[in-house]
Design an enzyme around this catalytic site. Structure first.
Site, short mmCIF file in Angstrom:
data_model
loop_
_atom_site.label_atom_id
_atom_site.label_comp_id
_atom_site.label_asym_id
_atom_site.label_seq_id
_atom_site.Cartn_x
_atom_site.Cartn_y
_atom_site.Cartn_z
N VAL A 1 19.25 32.55 5.22
CA VAL A 1 20.27 32.56 4.16
C VAL A 1 21.52 33.28 4.62
O VAL A 1 22.65 32.84 4.36
CB VAL A 1 19.70 33.21 2.88
CG1 VAL A 1 20.79 33.38 1.82
CG2 VAL A 1 18.56 32.37 2.32
N GLY A 2 21.34 34.40 5.33
CA GLY A 2 22.49 35.16 5.82
C GLY A 2 23.42 34.34 6.69
O GLY A 2 24.65 34.43 6.59
N LYS B 1 23.19 31.52 17.93
CA LYS B 1 24.23 30.76 17.23
C LYS B 1 25.38 31.65 16.79
O LYS B 1 26.56 31.28 16.88
CB LYS B 1 23.63 30.05 16.01
CG LYS B 1 22.74 28.86 16.34
CD LYS B 1 22.26 28.19 15.05
CE LYS B 1 21.42 26.96 15.34
NZ LYS B 1 20.95 26.30 14.09
N LYS C 1 10.15 41.79 -2.46
CA LYS C 1 11.39 41.47 -3.17
C LYS C 1 11.52 42.28 -4.46
O LYS C 1 12.62 42.72 -4.82
CB LYS C 1 11.45 39.97 -3.47
CG LYS C 1 11.47 39.08 -2.22
CD LYS C 1 12.55 39.50 -1.25
CE LYS C 1 12.52 38.68 0.02
NZ LYS C 1 13.51 39.14 1.03
N LEU D 1 12.61 28.89 -3.89
CA LEU D 1 12.22 28.57 -2.51
C LEU D 1 13.40 27.91 -1.81
O LEU D 1 13.94 26.92 -2.28
CB LEU D 1 11.03 27.61 -2.53
CG LEU D 1 10.55 27.10 -1.17
CD1 LEU D 1 9.95 28.24 -0.36
CD2 LEU D 1 9.56 25.96 -1.34
N VAL D 2 13.83 28.48 -0.69
CA VAL D 2 15.04 28.02 -0.01
C VAL D 2 14.71 26.83 0.89
O VAL D 2 13.85 26.90 1.77
CB VAL D 2 15.68 29.15 0.82
CG1 VAL D 2 16.95 28.65 1.50
CG2 VAL D 2 15.98 30.36 -0.08
#
Length: 300
Positions: free
Chosen positions: A17-18, A48, A163, A188-189
């Protein structure tokens, strides 16, 4: 440098996500300090980011130790906002829970000592809100709900426990230090390469998936949308508190099968598996009233 765009920090920018938040900020013209946790070896995401640094004038990369408060301070120097994205791509156990909570406390305390800091956007999860002994007893599950810590420990729901505890610790310290903070509690990503780049965290989220599905709280979010919501939550000065963030709740057998296929090879169905024809539709119990207002530009 665009004088209208402040300098911001993404920590940990090498999480799934970051990295997407980092790309979104750069595309909008922000100067970004990308903080990466020290690890044993260089990950694909780290490579990357370092490749991006060579071509992006507005990107500076820092290596931080989450248990070393001073290394975090260095990365935050001069930043107006922090996007805090703590996650473990290798998955969660009881030791990772403790590490993530301690990391969250160090990050928020470092923000309190960074005088240029105006806002923290804390990336959390729906798993910090949905788990309790009688999961189906609450008609509407919204931002006021928290997962039961003892239930998570008993069932070894380590992702949910990490979390819940890290977000609660962040909120407690942010309020004590009078910091402006919002949290984004993601489903859920899903997104490009998620099964390869974020396998452990994905599978940790899905522990208890059948129970989530049957109780109308199994939801997913596309990572591009999630990153955009984080940035909107920073840019909209009226945002406050927690924001549930998801695109869809999985309520039918067909939707569940589609989700499983999208996570291949992490999840595998039997060869030539076909929908069993169940017509049962589970009631949706998650609410996104606050998210809808944020997207519409009326975040309060």
């Amino acid at each position: 440098m665009d004088p209208d765009k402040p300098t911001v920090c993404v920590l940990d920018a090498s999480t799934y996500v970051g990295f997407w938040i980092l790309k979104g900020l750069l595309s909008r013209g922000y100067t970004v300090r990308a903080a990466i946790q020290k690890k044993g070896g260089e990950t694909e995401m780290e490579k990357k980011i370092k490749e991006l640094e060579r071509v992006e004038e507005k990107l500076v990369v820092f290596t931080v130790d989450m248990l070393d408060y001073h290394s975090i301070l260095v990365a935050l120097k001069g930043c107006s906002a922090l996007f805090c994205c703590l996650d473990c791509s290798d998955g969660y156990d009881d030791k990772i829970v403790d590490f993530e909570v301690r990391g969250a406390i160090n990050v928020v305390e470092a923000c309190a000592q960074t005088y240029s800091m105006h806002k923290i956007v804390f990336s959390s999860s729906l798993t910090a809100a949905i788990w309790r002994e009688n999961i189906g007893s609450t008609k509407d599950v919204d931002e006021r709900c928290w997962s039961d810590q003892e239930f998570c420990r008993k069932k070894k729901l380590w992702h949910a426990l990490a979390k819940t505890l890290s977000e609660k610790a962040a909120w407690a310290l942010a309020m004590d230090r009078m910091l402006n903070m919002v949290s984004v509690n993601a489903g859920l990503v899903l997104g490009p390469g998620v099964a390869q780049q974020n396998p452990g965290s994905t599978m940790s989220y899905l522990k208890g998936a059948a129970q989530m599905y049957e109780n109308g709280v199994l939801a997913f979010v596309k990572v591009s949308f999630l990153a955009d919501v984080h940035i909107r939550a920073f840019e909209d000065q009226s945002t406050t508190g927690r924001y549930f963030c998801f695109n869809q709740i999985v309520t039918t057998e067909e939707e569940a099968i589609t989700l499983a296929k999208g996570l291949s090879p992490l999840l595998s169905l039997p060869p030539r598996y076909e929908c069993q024809g169940s017509e049962e539709v589970y009631a949706e119990r998650l609410r996104t009233t606050k998210l809808n207002k944020l997207i519409e530009g009326t975040a309060c």
